[in-house]
Design a protein around this motif. Structure first.
Motif, PDB file in Angstrom:
ATOM      1  N   LEU A  50       0.844  -1.185   0.000  1.00  0.00           N
ATOM      2  CA  LEU A  50       0.000   0.000   0.000  1.00  0.00           C
ATOM      3  C   LEU A  50       0.880   1.236   0.000  1.00  0.00           C
ATOM      4  CD1 LEU A  50      -3.016   0.880   0.146  1.00  0.00           C
ATOM      5  CD2 LEU A  50      -2.659   1.154   2.610  1.00  0.00           C
ATOM      6  N   LEU A  51       0.669   2.097  -0.989  1.00  0.00           N
ATOM      7  CA  LEU A  51       1.377   3.370  -1.065  1.00  0.00           C
ATOM      8  C   LEU A  51       0.424   4.435  -0.532  1.00  0.00           C
ATOM      9  CD1 LEU A  51       2.900   3.056  -4.657  1.00  0.00           C
ATOM     10  CD2 LEU A  51       3.806   2.234  -2.495  1.00  0.00           C
ATOM     11  N   VAL A  52       0.832   5.107   0.537  1.00  0.00           N
ATOM     12  CA  VAL A  52      -0.017   6.100   1.199  1.00  0.00           C
ATOM     13  C   VAL A  52       0.619   7.472   0.999  1.00  0.00           C
ATOM     14  CG1 VAL A  52      -1.109   6.779   3.367  1.00  0.00           C
ATOM     15  CG2 VAL A  52      -0.661   4.352   2.906  1.00  0.00           C
ATOM     16  N   PHE A  53      -0.090   8.337   0.297  1.00  0.00           N
ATOM     17  CA  PHE A  53       0.394   9.679  -0.020  1.00  0.00           C
ATOM     18  C   PHE A  53      -0.162  10.657   1.004  1.00  0.00           C
ATOM     19  CE2 PHE A  53       0.514   7.089  -3.751  1.00  0.00           C
ATOM     20  CZ  PHE A  53       1.738   7.392  -4.316  1.00  0.00           C
ATOM     21  N   VAL A  54       0.731  11.422   1.635  1.00  0.00           N
ATOM     22  CA  VAL A  54       0.382  12.238   2.794  1.00  0.00           C
ATOM     23  C   VAL A  54       0.738  13.700   2.558  1.00  0.00           C
ATOM     24  CG1 VAL A  54       0.870  12.574   5.263  1.00  0.00           C
ATOM     25  CG2 VAL A  54       0.785  10.260   4.312  1.00  0.00           C
ATOM     26  N   ARG A  55      -0.131  14.571   3.042  1.00  0.00           N
ATOM     27  CA  ARG A  55       0.143  16.014   3.087  1.00  0.00           C
ATOM     28  C   ARG A  55      -0.459  16.540   4.383  1.00  0.00           C
ATOM     29  NH1 ARG A  55       2.010  19.977   0.246  1.00  0.00           N
ATOM     30  NH2 ARG A  55       1.279  22.083   0.578  1.00  0.00           N
ATOM     31  N   ASP A  56       0.324  17.300   5.130  1.00  0.00           N
ATOM     32  CA  ASP A  56      -0.151  17.927   6.372  1.00  0.00           C
ATOM     33  C   ASP A  56      -0.817  16.922   7.309  1.00  0.00           C
ATOM     34  OD1 ASP A  56       0.712  20.456   5.492  1.00  0.00           O
ATOM     35  OD2 ASP A  56      -1.195  20.806   4.464  1.00  0.00           O
ATOM     36  N   ARG A  57      -0.174  15.775   7.501  1.00  0.00           N
ATOM     37  CA  ARG A  57      -0.670  14.737   8.416  1.00  0.00           C
ATOM     38  C   ARG A  57      -2.058  14.232   8.033  1.00  0.00           C
ATOM     39  NH1 ARG A  57       2.011  13.823  13.125  1.00  0.00           N
ATOM     40  NH2 ARG A  57       0.079  13.423  14.233  1.00  0.00           N
ATOM     41  N   LYS A  58      -2.347  14.250   6.734  1.00  0.00           N
ATOM     42  CA  LYS A  58      -3.602  13.706   6.211  1.00  0.00           C
ATOM     43  C   LYS A  58      -3.297  12.864   4.982  1.00  0.00           C
ATOM     44  CE  LYS A  58      -6.456  17.493   7.749  1.00  0.00           C
ATOM     45  NZ  LYS A  58      -7.038  18.754   7.402  1.00  0.00           N
ATOM     46  N   VAL A  59      -4.024  11.770   4.836  1.00  0.00           N
ATOM     47  CA  VAL A  59      -3.877  10.914   3.664  1.00  0.00           C
ATOM     48  C   VAL A  59      -4.657  11.554   2.518  1.00  0.00           C
ATOM     49  CG1 VAL A  59      -4.412   8.655   2.686  1.00  0.00           C
ATOM     50  CG2 VAL A  59      -3.546   8.834   5.035  1.00  0.00           C
ATOM     51  N   VAL A  60      -3.959  11.838   1.405  1.00  0.00           N
ATOM     52  CA  VAL A  60      -4.627  12.410   0.235  1.00  0.00           C
ATOM     53  C   VAL A  60      -4.944  11.341  -0.801  1.00  0.00           C
ATOM     54  CG1 VAL A  60      -3.727  14.730   0.562  1.00  0.00           C
ATOM     55  CG2 VAL A  60      -2.448  13.124  -0.851  1.00  0.00           C
ATOM     56  N   LYS A  61      -4.234  10.223  -0.746  1.00  0.00           N
ATOM     57  CA  LYS A  61      -4.487   9.111  -1.667  1.00  0.00           C
ATOM     58  C   LYS A  61      -3.797   7.869  -1.131  1.00  0.00           C
ATOM     59  CE  LYS A  61      -4.653   8.099  -6.571  1.00  0.00           C
ATOM     60  NZ  LYS A  61      -6.083   8.099  -6.702  1.00  0.00           N
ATOM     61  N   ALA A  62      -4.414   6.737  -1.345  1.00  0.00           N
ATOM     62  CA  ALA A  62      -3.796   5.445  -1.006  1.00  0.00           C
ATOM     63  C   ALA A  62      -3.995   4.527  -2.200  1.00  0.00           C
ATOM     64  CB  ALA A  62      -4.428   4.858   0.244  1.00  0.00           C
ATOM     65  N   LEU A  63      -2.932   3.879  -2.613  1.00  0.00           N
ATOM     66  CA  LEU A  63      -2.970   2.986  -3.770  1.00  0.00           C
ATOM     67  C   LEU A  63      -2.506   1.592  -3.385  1.00  0.00           C
ATOM     68  CD1 LEU A  63      -1.270   5.193  -6.512  1.00  0.00           C
ATOM     69  CD2 LEU A  63      -3.701   4.659  -6.318  1.00  0.00           C
ATOM     70  N   GLU A  64      -3.317   0.596  -3.700  1.00  0.00           N
ATOM     71  CA  GLU A  64      -2.904  -0.794  -3.537  1.00  0.00           C
ATOM     72  C   GLU A  64      -2.118  -1.171  -4.789  1.00  0.00           C
ATOM     73  OE1 GLU A  64      -6.394  -3.147  -2.744  1.00  0.00           O
ATOM     74  OE2 GLU A  64      -6.430  -2.515  -0.640  1.00  0.00           O
ATOM     75  N   ASP A  65      -0.840  -1.427  -4.619  1.00  0.00           N
ATOM     76  CA  ASP A  65       0.040  -1.725  -5.744  1.00  0.00           C
ATOM     77  C   ASP A  65       0.321  -3.227  -5.777  1.00  0.00           C
ATOM     78  OD1 ASP A  65       1.812  -0.621  -7.880  1.00  0.00           O
ATOM     79  OD2 ASP A  65       3.323  -1.680  -6.684  1.00  0.00           O
ATOM     80  N   PRO A  66      -0.077  -3.902  -6.863  1.00  0.00           N
ATOM     81  CA  PRO A  66       0.176  -5.349  -6.961  1.00  0.00           C
ATOM     82  C   PRO A  66       1.676  -5.645  -6.916  1.00  0.00           C
ATOM     83  CG  PRO A  66      -1.278  -4.606  -8.724  1.00  0.00           C
ATOM     84  CD  PRO A  66      -0.738  -3.386  -8.051  1.00  0.00           C
ATOM     85  N   ARG A  67       2.074  -6.549  -6.058  1.00  0.00           N
ATOM     86  CA  ARG A  67       3.486  -6.884  -5.898  1.00  0.00           C
ATOM     87  C   ARG A  67       4.079  -7.497  -7.150  1.00  0.00           C
ATOM     88  NH1 ARG A  67       4.159 -10.295  -0.662  1.00  0.00           N
ATOM     89  NH2 ARG A  67       6.348  -9.951  -1.113  1.00  0.00           N
ATOM     90  N   ARG A  68       3.271  -8.146  -7.978  1.00  0.00           N
ATOM     91  CA  ARG A  68       3.793  -8.758  -9.200  1.00  0.00           C
ATOM     92  C   ARG A  68       4.281  -7.711 -10.198  1.00  0.00           C
ATOM     93  NH1 ARG A  68      -1.561  -8.762  -9.463  1.00  0.00           N
ATOM     94  NH2 ARG A  68      -2.574  -7.975 -11.331  1.00  0.00           N
ATOM     95  N   SER A  69       3.821  -6.453 -10.050  1.00  0.00           N
ATOM     96  CA  SER A  69       4.235  -5.365 -10.938  1.00  0.00           C
ATOM     97  C   SER A  69       5.571  -4.765 -10.520  1.00  0.00           C
ATOM     98  CB  SER A  69       3.192  -4.247 -10.935  1.00  0.00           C
ATOM     99  OG  SER A  69       1.959  -4.735 -11.363  1.00  0.00           O
ATOM    100  N   GLY A  70       5.974  -5.016  -9.312  1.00  0.00           N
ATOM    101  CA  GLY A  70       7.173  -4.452  -8.703  1.00  0.00           C
ATOM    102  C   GLY A  70       6.904  -4.388  -7.212  1.00  0.00           C
TER     103      GLY A  70
END
Length: 110
Positions: A50-70
């Motif tokens: 899970l890639l969690v993108f943060v700004r000002d101590r808030k999550v702006v986006k979270a992406l589930e990235d398949p491990r088979r892709s990298g």
């Protein structure tokens, strides 16, 4: 892979949570409470990071990235500032996963 280009939303850092991360692991990594178990299948899915993108101590986006892709899972529990969120594939290991690791800046010191 440069995440700044891939995820254009306004974010300051990206944090990585590996398979089986729960709310406690998310709090430790992010530095604030965020109910990862409610927003992702990461707590029971070993096929993603899970890639969690943060700004000002808030999550702006979270992406589930398949491990088979990298596979980002070796970086679980780490955060990277936006300008350092550049990753390259590591040589194919024996287990068959394509690992993603931070791109290292060349040493320009004399």
């Amino acid at each position: 892979m440069e995440l700044q280009a891939a995820v254009p939303k306004d974010w300051e850092r990206v944090c990585i949570l590996g398979p089986y991360s729960n709310d406690e692991a998310a709090m430790k990594t992010l530095g604030f409470n965020w109910p990862v178990e409610k927003h992702s299948s990461i707590s029971y899915n070993d096929g993603i990071a899970l890639l969690v993108f943060v700004r000002d101590r808030k999550v702006v986006k979270a992406l589930e990235d398949p491990r088979r892709s990298g596979d980002f899972s070796d970086l679980s529990g780490r955060c990277f500032p936006r300008d350092k969120a550049q990753f390259v594939q590591q040589a194919l290991p024996d287990d068959g996963w394509l690992r993603l690791v931070p791109r290292m800046e060349p040493d320009t010191s004399p």
